[in-house]
Design a protein around this motif. Structure first.
Motif, PDB file in Angstrom:
ATOM      1  N   PRO A  90      -5.602  13.108  17.245  1.00 28.01           N
ATOM      2  CA  PRO A  90      -5.909  14.479  17.640  1.00 28.01           C
ATOM      3  C   PRO A  90      -4.855  15.102  18.556  1.00 28.01           C
ATOM      4  CG  PRO A  90      -7.854  13.081  17.811  1.00 28.01           C
ATOM      5  CD  PRO A  90      -6.700  12.177  17.540  1.00 28.01           C
ATOM      6  N   GLY A  91      -4.166  14.262  19.320  1.00 29.16           N
ATOM      7  CA  GLY A  91      -3.152  14.778  20.242  1.00 29.16           C
ATOM      8  C   GLY A  91      -1.778  14.933  19.627  1.00 29.16           C
ATOM      9  N   GLY A  92      -1.660  14.744  18.316  1.00 34.49           N
ATOM     10  CA  GLY A  92      -0.363  14.835  17.655  1.00 34.49           C
ATOM     11  C   GLY A  92       0.195  13.455  17.334  1.00 34.49           C
ATOM     12  N   VAL A  93       1.496  13.387  17.124  1.00 33.65           N
ATOM     13  CA  VAL A  93       2.140  12.120  16.791  1.00 33.65           C
ATOM     14  C   VAL A  93       3.156  11.770  17.869  1.00 33.65           C
ATOM     15  CG1 VAL A  93       1.824  12.496  14.320  1.00 33.65           C
ATOM     16  CG2 VAL A  93       3.964  13.192  15.401  1.00 33.65           C
ATOM     17  N   SER A  94       3.363  10.478  18.064  1.00 33.98           N
ATOM     18  CA  SER A  94       4.360  10.048  19.041  1.00 33.98           C
ATOM     19  C   SER A  94       4.875   8.664  18.675  1.00 33.98           C
ATOM     20  CB  SER A  94       3.771  10.027  20.461  1.00 33.98           C
ATOM     21  OG  SER A  94       2.629   9.189  20.523  1.00 33.98           O
ATOM     22  N   THR A  95       6.138   8.444  18.958  1.00 34.22           N
ATOM     23  CA  THR A  95       6.764   7.131  18.800  1.00 34.22           C
ATOM     24  C   THR A  95       7.028   6.599  20.196  1.00 34.22           C
ATOM     25  OG1 THR A  95       7.812   7.785  16.723  1.00 34.22           O
ATOM     26  CG2 THR A  95       8.719   5.858  17.839  1.00 34.22           C
ATOM     27  N   ILE A  96       6.481   5.419  20.484  1.00 30.28           N
ATOM     28  CA  ILE A  96       6.513   4.884  21.854  1.00 30.28           C
ATOM     29  C   ILE A  96       7.240   3.555  21.855  1.00 30.28           C
ATOM     30  CG2 ILE A  96       5.104   4.106  23.807  1.00 30.28           C
ATOM     31  CD1 ILE A  96       2.853   5.924  22.596  1.00 30.28           C
ATOM     32  N   ASP A 140      14.547  18.857   5.229  1.00 29.22           N
ATOM     33  CA  ASP A 140      13.789  20.116   5.272  1.00 29.22           C
ATOM     34  C   ASP A 140      12.311  19.885   5.594  1.00 29.22           C
ATOM     35  OD1 ASP A 140      16.053  21.514   4.678  1.00 29.22           O
ATOM     36  OD2 ASP A 140      15.572  21.830   2.561  1.00 29.22           O
ATOM     37  N   VAL A 141      11.809  18.671   5.333  1.00 28.22           N
ATOM     38  CA  VAL A 141      10.381  18.411   5.557  1.00 28.22           C
ATOM     39  C   VAL A 141      10.165  17.312   6.602  1.00 28.22           C
ATOM     40  CG1 VAL A 141       9.708  19.194   3.264  1.00 28.22           C
ATOM     41  CG2 VAL A 141      10.297  16.782   3.603  1.00 28.22           C
ATOM     42  N   ILE A 142      11.207  16.981   7.353  1.00 25.08           N
ATOM     43  CA  ILE A 142      11.106  15.928   8.371  1.00 25.08           C
ATOM     44  C   ILE A 142      11.349  16.528   9.750  1.00 25.08           C
ATOM     45  CG2 ILE A 142      12.106  13.782   9.244  1.00 25.08           C
ATOM     46  CD1 ILE A 142      12.846  13.030   6.432  1.00 25.08           C
ATOM     47  N   SER A 143      10.433  16.307  10.663  1.00 27.05           N
ATOM     48  CA  SER A 143      10.620  16.752  12.041  1.00 27.05           C
ATOM     49  C   SER A 143      11.523  15.760  12.769  1.00 27.05           C
ATOM     50  CB  SER A 143       9.273  16.826  12.763  1.00 27.05           C
ATOM     51  OG  SER A 143       8.699  15.522  12.877  1.00 27.05           O
ATOM     52  N   PRO A 144      12.184  16.173  13.861  1.00 31.15           N
ATOM     53  CA  PRO A 144      13.025  15.237  14.626  1.00 31.15           C
ATOM     54  C   PRO A 144      12.270  13.986  15.090  1.00 31.15           C
ATOM     55  CG  PRO A 144      13.542  17.486  15.256  1.00 31.15           C
ATOM     56  CD  PRO A 144      12.342  17.563  14.337  1.00 31.15           C
ATOM     57  N   PRO A 145      11.018  14.091  15.584  1.00 30.34           N
ATOM     58  CA  PRO A 145      10.304  12.865  15.977  1.00 30.34           C
ATOM     59  C   PRO A 145      10.076  11.907  14.804  1.00 30.34           C
ATOM     60  CG  PRO A 145       9.269  14.779  16.970  1.00 30.34           C
ATOM     61  CD  PRO A 145      10.254  15.299  15.972  1.00 30.34           C
ATOM     62  N   SER A 204      11.938  11.727  12.107  1.00 27.63           N
ATOM     63  CA  SER A 204      13.253  11.183  11.760  1.00 27.63           C
ATOM     64  C   SER A 204      13.565   9.978  12.640  1.00 27.63           C
ATOM     65  CB  SER A 204      14.336  12.255  11.933  1.00 27.63           C
ATOM     66  OG  SER A 204      15.622  11.728  11.656  1.00 27.63           O
ATOM     67  N   GLN A 205      13.237  10.075  13.926  1.00 31.44           N
ATOM     68  CA  GLN A 205      13.438   8.947  14.832  1.00 31.44           C
ATOM     69  C   GLN A 205      12.583   7.760  14.390  1.00 31.44           C
ATOM     70  OE1 GLN A 205      11.624   9.120  18.772  1.00 31.44           O
ATOM     71  NE2 GLN A 205      13.475   8.298  19.690  1.00 31.44           N
ATOM     72  N   TYR A 206      11.329   8.042  14.010  1.00 31.39           N
ATOM     73  CA  TYR A 206      10.457   6.968  13.542  1.00 31.39           C
ATOM     74  C   TYR A 206      11.033   6.291  12.294  1.00 31.39           C
ATOM     75  CZ  TYR A 206       6.752   4.563  11.114  1.00 31.39           C
ATOM     76  OH  TYR A 206       6.046   3.611  10.430  1.00 31.39           O
ATOM     77  N   LEU A 207      11.542   7.071  11.355  1.00 30.66           N
ATOM     78  CA  LEU A 207      12.095   6.504  10.129  1.00 30.66           C
ATOM     79  C   LEU A 207      13.270   5.575  10.430  1.00 30.66           C
ATOM     80  CD1 LEU A 207      11.976   9.562   7.693  1.00 30.66           C
ATOM     81  CD2 LEU A 207      10.539   7.508   7.653  1.00 30.66           C
ATOM     82  N   GLY A 208      14.043   5.912  11.474  1.00 32.28           N
ATOM     83  CA  GLY A 208      15.127   5.018  11.874  1.00 32.28           C
ATOM     84  C   GLY A 208      14.597   3.666  12.310  1.00 32.28           C
ATOM     85  N   TYR A 209      13.514   3.671  13.078  1.00 31.87           N
ATOM     86  CA  TYR A 209      12.890   2.417  13.499  1.00 31.87           C
ATOM     87  C   TYR A 209      12.291   1.683  12.305  1.00 31.87           C
ATOM     88  CZ  TYR A 209      13.236   3.840  18.421  1.00 31.87           C
ATOM     89  OH  TYR A 209      13.694   4.211  19.666  1.00 31.87           O
ATOM     90  N   GLU A 210      11.579   2.415  11.450  1.00 32.08           N
ATOM     91  CA  GLU A 210      10.929   1.785  10.307  1.00 32.08           C
ATOM     92  C   GLU A 210      11.948   1.125   9.386  1.00 32.08           C
ATOM     93  OE1 GLU A 210       7.296   3.420   7.906  1.00 32.08           O
ATOM     94  OE2 GLU A 210       9.115   4.007   6.803  1.00 32.08           O
ATOM     95  N   SER A 211      13.101   1.753   9.216  1.00 37.93           N
ATOM     96  CA  SER A 211      14.137   1.206   8.338  1.00 37.93           C
ATOM     97  C   SER A 211      14.710  -0.100   8.868  1.00 37.93           C
ATOM     98  CB  SER A 211      15.263   2.227   8.155  1.00 37.93           C
ATOM     99  OG  SER A 211      14.802   3.387   7.498  1.00 37.93           O
ATOM    100  N   ALA A 212      14.640  -0.286  10.185  1.00 37.51           N
ATOM    101  CA  ALA A 212      15.209  -1.492  10.801  1.00 37.51           C
ATOM    102  C   ALA A 212      14.170  -2.570  11.054  1.00 37.51           C
ATOM    103  CB  ALA A 212      15.873  -1.123  12.135  1.00 37.51           C
ATOM    104  N   ALA A 213      12.894  -2.258  10.854  1.00 41.23           N
ATOM    105  CA  ALA A 213      11.821  -3.185  11.216  1.00 41.23           C
ATOM    106  C   ALA A 213      11.816  -4.428  10.329  1.00 41.23           C
ATOM    107  CB  ALA A 213      10.473  -2.487  11.134  1.00 41.23           C
ATOM    108  N   SER A 214      11.471  -5.547  10.938  1.00 43.80           N
ATOM    109  CA  SER A 214      11.306  -6.790  10.179  1.00 43.80           C
ATOM    110  C   SER A 214       9.849  -6.984   9.766  1.00 43.80           C
ATOM    111  CB  SER A 214      11.769  -7.990  11.012  1.00 43.80           C
ATOM    112  OG  SER A 214      11.046  -8.075  12.228  1.00 43.80           O
ATOM    113  N   ASP A 215       8.932  -6.285  10.447  1.00 43.87           N
ATOM    114  CA  ASP A 215       7.535  -6.313  10.024  1.00 43.87           C
ATOM    115  C   ASP A 215       6.840  -5.021  10.423  1.00 43.87           C
ATOM    116  OD1 ASP A 215       5.773  -6.843  12.625  1.00 43.87           O
ATOM    117  OD2 ASP A 215       7.510  -8.160  12.767  1.00 43.87           O
ATOM    118  N   ILE A 216       5.852  -4.644   9.627  1.00 40.67           N
ATOM    119  CA  ILE A 216       5.078  -3.422   9.841  1.00 40.67           C
ATOM    120  C   ILE A 216       3.603  -3.786   9.822  1.00 40.67           C
ATOM    121  CG2 ILE A 216       4.474  -1.142   8.941  1.00 40.67           C
ATOM    122  CD1 ILE A 216       7.225  -1.065   7.584  1.00 40.67           C
ATOM    123  N   ARG A 217       2.897  -3.450  10.908  1.00 45.74           N
ATOM    124  CA  ARG A 217       1.461  -3.651  10.990  1.00 45.74           C
ATOM    125  C   ARG A 217       0.814  -2.307  11.271  1.00 45.74           C
ATOM    126  NH1 ARG A 217       1.904  -7.071  16.024  1.00 45.74           N
ATOM    127  NH2 ARG A 217       3.977  -6.109  15.967  1.00 45.74           N
ATOM    128  N   GLY A 218      -0.315  -2.038  10.643  1.00 45.40           N
ATOM    129  CA  GLY A 218      -0.901  -0.729  10.879  1.00 45.40           C
ATOM    130  C   GLY A 218      -2.329  -0.584  10.426  1.00 45.40           C
TER     131      GLY A 218
END
Length: 284
Positions: A237-243, A94-99, A101-115
């Motif tokens: 400022p331009g929104g969010v995107s997963t690339i 209910d509080v997750i947009s489709p983009p 949700s796609q990011y969470l799929g990647y994050e769940s599979a990641a072996s490392d996170i840098r940010g």
């Protein structure tokens, strides 16, 4: 700690294997769709890892791609069976947009996170009180408690024993910005210190003296994988995107992170800065 492999991870495993097999066969996605008598969008969705895959459809694809290794076929069939069902974040749809949700799929599979975030403590590192204080400013979002629970659930998964390696650059401006009262900031800063001292994450402060850099107006996260290229998530400022496929853009942010890493304080000096800030909030 989860007891079963999340469906999104099985879909990702299938995506990588099927794209590799198609490439080795010298087929485009259109060629594959025509040969299988499927729509092109079906092949695209399967290779994007956004849909589950039946064992019957998997076998048809493997046959068309000339895959004959029985061990690999059995492994992928098991992944296909596990590609159905709900992902861990489904209760929060209910509080997750489709983009996202796609990011969470990647994050769940990641072996490392840098940010890096230029003005706030990143969401993966926020305490419940800090999140509440953020939501108290401006227009209250719908289902605020569900959003808090989602953020904390992500945090639990990231910092579980077999979770990804985490390296975050914390802007000194974010560490000094008082979100909520002094007690909220003491709790948030103490949580960051614990992550460092318990070696659950590599957290380093970017001092204000570092000056201008290439990501002052946006936060970004690079998700690394043992068997795939980095995925980039950018919010600004331009929104969010997963690339994933624009390697030039991904490379730019890889370079940006290395620049920030070079300019950041050591972990020891970061802990010292955090301790000083905690002391300051005790006297506030």
């Amino acid at each position: 700690m989860p007891t079963a492999v999340d469906p999104s991870l099985n879909r990702r495993k299938l995506r990588l294997a099927l794209k590799s097999a198609r490439d080795k066969r010298g087929l485009t996605q259109r060629d594959a769709a025509d040969a299988l008598e499927w729509s092109l969008s079906k092949v695209i969705r399967i290779e994007a890892g956004t849909v589950s895959l039946s064992v019957t459809d998997l076998r048809a694809m493997l046959h068309e791609y000339g895959v004959e290794d029985p061990d690999l076929i059995a492994e992928l069939e098991e992944a296909a069976r596990g590609s159905k069902g709900q992902s861990w974040w489904t209760p929060f749809n209910d509080v997750i947009s489709p983009p996202f949700s796609q990011y969470l799929g990647y994050e769940s599979a990641a072996s490392d996170i840098r940010g890096y975030h230029p003005s706030l403590i990143p969401g993966q590192l926020q305490t419940a009180d800090y999140i509440n204080a953020l939501f108290a400013v401006g227009r209250t979002p719908s289902n605020p408690q569900q959003r808090i629970d989602l953020r904390l659930a992500r945090q639990d998964r990231i910092f579980q024993d077999d979770g990804p390696a985490v390296e975050i650059i914390l802007d000194e401006a974010a560490l000094r910005r008082q979100v909520g009262g002094p007690a909220v900031m003491r709790g948030q800063l103490s949580f960051l210190k614990d992550l460092i001292t318990q070696q659950k994450a590599v957290l380093r402060a970017l001092p204000l003296t570092a000056g201008a850099h290439d990501s002052l107006d946006s936060s970004f996260f690079l998700l690394g994988f043992k068997d795939d290229e980095d995925v980039l998530y950018v919010a600004g400022p331009g929104g969010v995107s997963t690339i994933r496929d624009d390697r030039e853009v991904v490379a730019r942010y890889q370079e940006c992170f290395e620049d920030l890493r070079t300019k950041a304080l050591s972990e020891e000096d970061t802990v010292t800065l955090i301790d000083d800030l905690i002391v300051g909030y005790h006297s506030t």
